[in-house]
Design a protein around this motif. Structure first.
Motif, short mmCIF file in Angstrom:
data_model
loop_
_atom_site.label_atom_id
_atom_site.label_comp_id
_atom_site.label_asym_id
_atom_site.label_seq_id
_atom_site.Cartn_x
_atom_site.Cartn_y
_atom_site.Cartn_z
N HIS B 35 0.77 -1.05 -0.04
CA HIS B 35 0.17 0.14 -0.01
C HIS B 35 0.78 1.34 0.00
CE1 HIS B 35 -3.73 2.41 1.02
NE2 HIS B 35 -2.89 3.04 1.73
N VAL B 36 1.71 1.20 0.78
CA VAL B 36 2.75 2.60 0.99
C VAL B 36 3.57 2.48 -0.40
CG1 VAL B 36 4.94 3.19 2.18
CG2 VAL B 36 3.10 2.27 3.43
N ARG B 37 3.99 1.57 -0.90
CA ARG B 37 4.62 1.71 -2.12
C ARG B 37 3.80 2.10 -3.30
NH1 ARG B 37 9.93 0.39 -4.68
NH2 ARG B 37 9.45 1.82 -6.31
N ALA B 38 2.70 1.52 -3.53
CA ALA B 38 1.61 2.06 -4.38
C ALA B 38 1.41 3.67 -4.31
CB ALA B 38 0.48 1.17 -4.25
N ALA B 39 1.25 3.98 -3.12
CA ALA B 39 1.09 5.23 -2.76
C ALA B 39 2.35 6.23 -2.97
CB ALA B 39 0.37 5.57 -1.50
N GLY B 40 3.35 5.89 -3.57
CA GLY B 40 4.51 6.50 -3.60
C GLY B 40 5.47 6.86 -2.40
N GLY B 41 4.98 6.03 -1.52
CA GLY B 41 5.95 6.06 -0.15
C GLY B 41 7.05 5.29 -0.40
N ARG B 42 8.09 4.95 0.92
CA ARG B 42 9.17 4.23 0.86
C ARG B 42 9.46 3.55 1.97
NH1 ARG B 42 11.74 8.83 -1.39
NH2 ARG B 42 9.70 9.80 -1.59
N LEU B 43 10.47 2.53 1.88
CA LEU B 43 10.90 1.87 3.24
C LEU B 43 11.98 2.67 3.63
CD1 LEU B 43 11.39 -0.78 4.78
CD2 LEU B 43 13.35 -1.34 3.08
N VAL B 44 12.09 3.09 5.05
CA VAL B 44 13.21 3.67 5.45
C VAL B 44 14.27 2.72 6.19
CG1 VAL B 44 13.66 5.52 7.27
CG2 VAL B 44 11.82 5.64 6.32
N THR B 45 13.71 1.78 6.92
CA THR B 45 14.76 1.04 7.35
C THR B 45 14.04 -0.26 8.01
OG1 THR B 45 16.78 0.38 9.01
CG2 THR B 45 15.13 2.21 9.73
N LEU B 46 14.71 -1.37 8.48
CA LEU B 46 14.22 -2.38 9.18
C LEU B 46 15.12 -3.12 10.09
CD1 LEU B 46 15.25 -5.64 7.84
CD2 LEU B 46 13.47 -4.73 6.03
N TRP B 47 15.06 -3.61 11.25
CA TRP B 47 15.78 -4.13 11.96
C TRP B 47 15.22 -5.33 13.12
CZ3 TRP B 47 13.71 0.29 12.96
CH2 TRP B 47 13.18 0.92 14.00
N PRO B 85 8.19 -12.65 5.85
CA PRO B 85 8.17 -12.53 4.31
C PRO B 85 9.30 -11.87 3.75
CG PRO B 85 6.02 -11.79 5.30
CD PRO B 85 6.85 -11.97 6.37
N ASP B 86 9.86 -11.93 2.61
CA ASP B 86 10.98 -11.26 1.96
C ASP B 86 10.33 -9.91 1.25
OD1 ASP B 86 12.91 -10.20 0.42
OD2 ASP B 86 12.12 -11.45 -1.40
N LEU B 87 10.63 -8.73 1.77
CA LEU B 87 9.92 -7.55 1.62
C LEU B 87 10.67 -6.90 0.31
CD1 LEU B 87 9.67 -6.12 5.06
CD2 LEU B 87 7.76 -7.30 3.60
N SER B 88 12.13 -7.69 -0.12
CA SER B 88 12.83 -6.77 -1.30
C SER B 88 12.16 -6.98 -2.42
CB SER B 88 14.22 -7.40 -1.40
OG SER B 88 13.95 -9.00 -1.81
N GLU B 89 10.94 -7.73 -2.62
CA GLU B 89 10.06 -7.65 -3.94
C GLU B 89 9.53 -6.26 -3.91
OE1 GLU B 89 7.61 -11.11 -4.21
OE2 GLU B 89 9.20 -12.60 -4.05
N ILE B 90 9.00 -5.83 -2.89
CA ILE B 90 8.30 -4.60 -2.80
C ILE B 90 9.17 -3.35 -2.95
CG2 ILE B 90 6.56 -3.37 -1.61
CD1 ILE B 90 5.65 -6.13 -0.23
N PHE B 91 10.34 -3.57 -1.96
CA PHE B 91 11.32 -2.55 -1.97
C PHE B 91 12.64 -2.94 -1.90
CE2 PHE B 91 7.73 -1.31 1.39
CZ PHE B 91 7.61 0.25 0.69
N SER B 359 15.57 5.62 -10.57
CA SER B 359 15.68 6.04 -8.98
C SER B 359 14.50 5.78 -8.26
CB SER B 359 15.96 7.44 -9.13
OG SER B 359 16.01 8.03 -8.06
N ALA B 360 13.30 6.02 -8.94
CA ALA B 360 12.08 5.70 -8.08
C ALA B 360 11.95 4.15 -7.92
CB ALA B 360 10.85 6.50 -8.78
N ARG B 361 12.20 3.42 -8.90
CA ARG B 361 12.00 1.97 -8.83
C ARG B 361 12.78 1.24 -8.02
NH1 ARG B 361 13.64 -1.79 -12.54
NH2 ARG B 361 14.11 -0.29 -14.14
N LEU B 362 13.98 1.71 -7.58
CA LEU B 362 15.00 1.33 -6.64
C LEU B 362 14.83 1.96 -5.46
CD1 LEU B 362 18.16 0.55 -9.07
CD2 LEU B 362 16.34 -0.90 -8.45
N GLY B 363 14.23 3.04 -5.18
CA GLY B 363 13.95 3.64 -3.91
C GLY B 363 15.22 4.61 -3.48
N MET B 364 15.77 5.17 -4.42
CA MET B 364 16.92 5.82 -4.24
C MET B 364 16.63 7.13 -3.22
SD MET B 364 20.13 6.89 -6.70
CE MET B 364 19.74 8.19 -7.72
N VAL B 365 17.35 7.61 -2.49
CA VAL B 365 17.27 8.91 -1.45
C VAL B 365 18.07 9.87 -1.29
CG1 VAL B 365 15.61 7.09 0.04
CG2 VAL B 365 18.28 7.64 0.42
N GLY B 366 17.75 10.92 -0.75
CA GLY B 366 18.81 12.07 -0.65
C GLY B 366 19.20 12.77 -1.69
#
Lengths: 171, 512
Positions: B35-47, B85-91, B359-366
């Motif tokens: 949902h976040v990805r479809a709305a143009g959002g991004r992954l920040v981090t995971l731990w 679940p593997d999230l790298s398919e989404i981000f 850039s958008a597809r791979l989720g580049m930042v900054g």
């Protein structure tokens, strides 16, 4: 090109005289020692053995025109095989320990080693002998001079390099 | 967001950052990410976190960002079989974070790249250093990393590092090339792994903040501020307005120092030593002004939880403004020289291109994303004090090449100077530091700022004694390193130093 030349003329020469390694040593004596021990120039290989990159920022600063390191006959080289001295930073991470040992082995005599920064001195905030770090560079290879600081200033680094030369010269 | 996930309980997290916390199931986590990805959002981090002492198994924390908020999704995991679940398919950028999470804590993804990332040979595969019952000094083991091989007529490999030719951090690059052309680059990092997250456990707040400020030395102000913000969130502390403005000055001067260094360094890698000498001189001027004002050249411990260390008076403000005015004038003059230097522009333009789509597809930042058409910048997106909403126009360039990343730096350097001038002209009066409030044990504290490379996030949980129970610092380089592997494709090997420098990503910041 005209603007470029204008800029060069406007800035002029900004290089500063080198600091003495300690109050008693005069720069002229030191330069004589560099010449006696190393011929004309000192070649340094830098090894980041796990630093946060803070020390590298100040090592870079040595190349700016104020410190003008190359003007003193001291330059950084791309291979340990070309180096007289190693300038090592970081609380030696376990993943870099082998690379550091091999770099040391590949360096020809006199193999000066300068451990730069609090981490290289004692592990710093990252500690010694943890699951990921070994700590002081001296735990991995023999060290001639330790330069403290987080990060050490370019002046302190320069003094450390000069102290290493004079130590070996007087030995 | 909430209407799509009405079954979930979104709690507002304390602190300055607009952030929500939500407990999720594995299935809902995937839907939330989609949902976040479809709305143009991004992954920040995971731990991951080890909660077995509280009989709660493990926990995976995933921080997402949508248009309004940060969302910290927490997924409980089974103590005996912690998988998710593997999230790298989404981000796509999740992949290395997932691998690192496995290496440190043994939380495994169902699918995706299963190779180790941070673990080389310092501990065996069955040891997970961040688990509470891990041995303090595990034995080291032999290690052989399975690089992806490129086959074909005339293809050969060029291995580079970990010790590079220049004074830079250690990492390994494996180029598969035909002639001079790069077919594929594979990065291998983790050499500067210092066990920072493990080290943080049990430290008091002051020691923890000192440690986090050294995750990545060139971003010391960014990390110290993010860490302070996270700790202030879980101690219900509001730093005084004067402290916030001084933090802004420290962070923008850190950005300026790095941009000056890079503008010289990038030119140097294109064979233009004049640029290096000029910009390294300006950076030295900036550091010497820092030393005059704060007593030190770099802002390692200038920002502390509760405020800042060291006030400045009117004379100090005057020194800083004069320093930045002089730098601004020189930046403008040097930019004209750069722009009109045909040889330099020939190296910069179309080298290492990352299109806006990629850039958008791979989720580049900054910074790098803003060279590829992006506008996202936490200084505008969150506008936390002292940043005002839309106080500066978003810097953005479209061409995605080295030239664009240079142009972003030129623009941003001047923005930083403008911001500092505005702040220093009207410094709020009052205290620069306040005592911290009582710790809220177990509550997630998030702190984040736009560092010079991009968004830096620090997540902290305190224990009942007010010490650090878990701390996860996140560097924007996690998202951008994988993009560099794409940026170099079809370029020639000798252009790699130039392209790499134009990104100038952190090793220590990601190796942790």
């Amino acid at each position: 090109m005209w603007r470029l030349l204008q800029q060069i003329k406007k800035v002029g020469l900004v290089s500063e005289p080198k600091p003495a390694p300690d109050a008693t040593m005069l720069q002229r004596q030191l330069q004589e020692q560099v010449r006696r021990v190393f011929g004309r120039a000192l070649a340094i290989r830098q090894v980041d053995a796990g630093s946060c990159n803070g020390c590298e920022l100040e090592i870079h600063a040595l190349h700016n025109p104020y410190y003008n390191l190359e003007g003193a006959g001291i330059h950084f080289v791309a291979s340990p095989r070309h180096a007289d001295a190693l300038l090592v930073t970081g609380p030696v991470s376990r993943h870099m320990a082998e690379a550091l040992r091999r770099t040391y082995d590949a360096t020809p005599e006199p193999k000066l080693v300068i451990a730069a920064g609090d981490c290289a001195a004692c592990g710093g905030v990252f500690g010694e002998n943890t699951c990921a770090t070994i700590g002081a560079v001296a735990n991995v290879v023999p060290v001639d001079v330790v330069v403290r600081g987080c990060p050490p200033t370019p002046t302190a680094l320069l003094q450390g390099i000069l102290a290493a030369i004079s130590k070996r010269a007087s030995a | 967001m909430r209407e799509h996930f009405s079954d979930l309980n979104f709690e507002t997290l304390p602190g300055a950052l607009p952030a929500l916390r939500v407990a999720v199931t594995a299935a809902r986590l995937v839907e939330l990410c989609r949902h976040v990805r479809a709305a143009g959002g991004r992954l920040v981090t995971l731990w991951g976190e080890d909660l077995r002492r509280e009989d709660s198994g493990f926990r995976l924390c995933v921080v997402l960002e949508d248009a309004d908020d940060l969302i910290a999704a927490e997924l409980p995991l089974d103590a005996a079989n912690p998988t998710y679940p593997d999230l790298s398919e989404i981000f796509p950028s999740a992949s290395r974070m997932q691998r690192a999470t496995f290496d440190l804590l043994g939380l495994r993804t169902l699918g995706g790249d299963q190779r180790p990332w941070l673990r080389h040979g310092a501990w065996p595969a069955e040891v997970f250093p961040l688990r509470h019952d891990a041995p303090a000094l595990p034995p080291s083991v032999a290690h052989d990393y399975p690089f992806v091989r490129v086959e074909g007529e005339g293809v050969h490999e060029v291995p580079v590092g970990p010790v590079h030719a220049g004074t830079i951090e250690p990492g390994h690059f494996r180029f598969s090339v035909v002639g001079e052309k790069v077919l594929r680059l594979e990065e291998r990092f983790g050499y500067t792994h210092k066990g920072i997250e493990k080290r943080a456990e049990g430290l008091d707040i002051a020691a923890g903040a000192r440690l986090v400020a050294r995750v990545c030395g060139d971003s010391a102000a960014a990390y110290a501020w993010a860490c302070a913000m996270a700790i202030e969130a879980v101690t219900h502390t509001t730093p005084p307005p004067r402290a916030l403005v001084l933090r802004g000055v420290l962070l923008e001067r850190e950005r300026l120092a790095n941009h000056l260094g890079d503008l010289g360094g990038i030119a140097n890698d294109a064979g233009f030593a004049f640029g290096q000498l000029q910009f390294s001189r300006l950076k030295e001027d900036l550091l010497r002004a820092n030393e005059k004002v704060w007593g030190r050249r770099y802002p390692m411990d200038a920002i502390v939880p509760g405020g800042v260390c060291g006030d400045i008076d009117a004379e100090a403000a005057r020194i800083l403004i004069a320093n930045m005015d002089a730098i601004a004038a020189e930046i403008r003059a040097l930019r004209e020289i750069y722009d009109n230097h045909a040889g330099l522009q020939d190296r910069f333009m179309s080298a290492g291109t990352v299109t806006p789509e990629l850039s958008a597809r791979l989720g580049m930042v900054g910074l790098a994303a803003r060279g590829s058409g992006g506008t996202h910048d936490w200084r505008n997106a969150h506008a936390l004090a002292p940043y005002a909403p839309m106080a500066h126009a978003a810097v953005s360039h479209q061409s995605g090449d080295v030239a664009a990343r240079v142009a972003v730096r030129f623009d941003e350097a001047l923005v930083s100077i403008d911001l500092c001038r505005q702040w220093l002209a009207q410094l709020p009066a009052g205290a620069i530091c306040v005592p911290l409030g009582a710790p809220h044990a177990g509550t997630l504290g998030l702190g984040g700022v736009e560092g010079w490379r991009g968004p830096v996030l620090v997540a902290v949980r305190l224990d009942t004694g007010g010490r650090i129970a878990r701390c996860h610092p996140h560097d924007p380089s996690w998202h951008n390193w994988p993009v560099l592997e794409h940026a170099i494709m079809d370029n020639i090997v000798p252009d790699f130093p130039l392209i790499n420098k134009s990104f100038n990503l952190a090793y220590s910041g990601c190796d942790l």
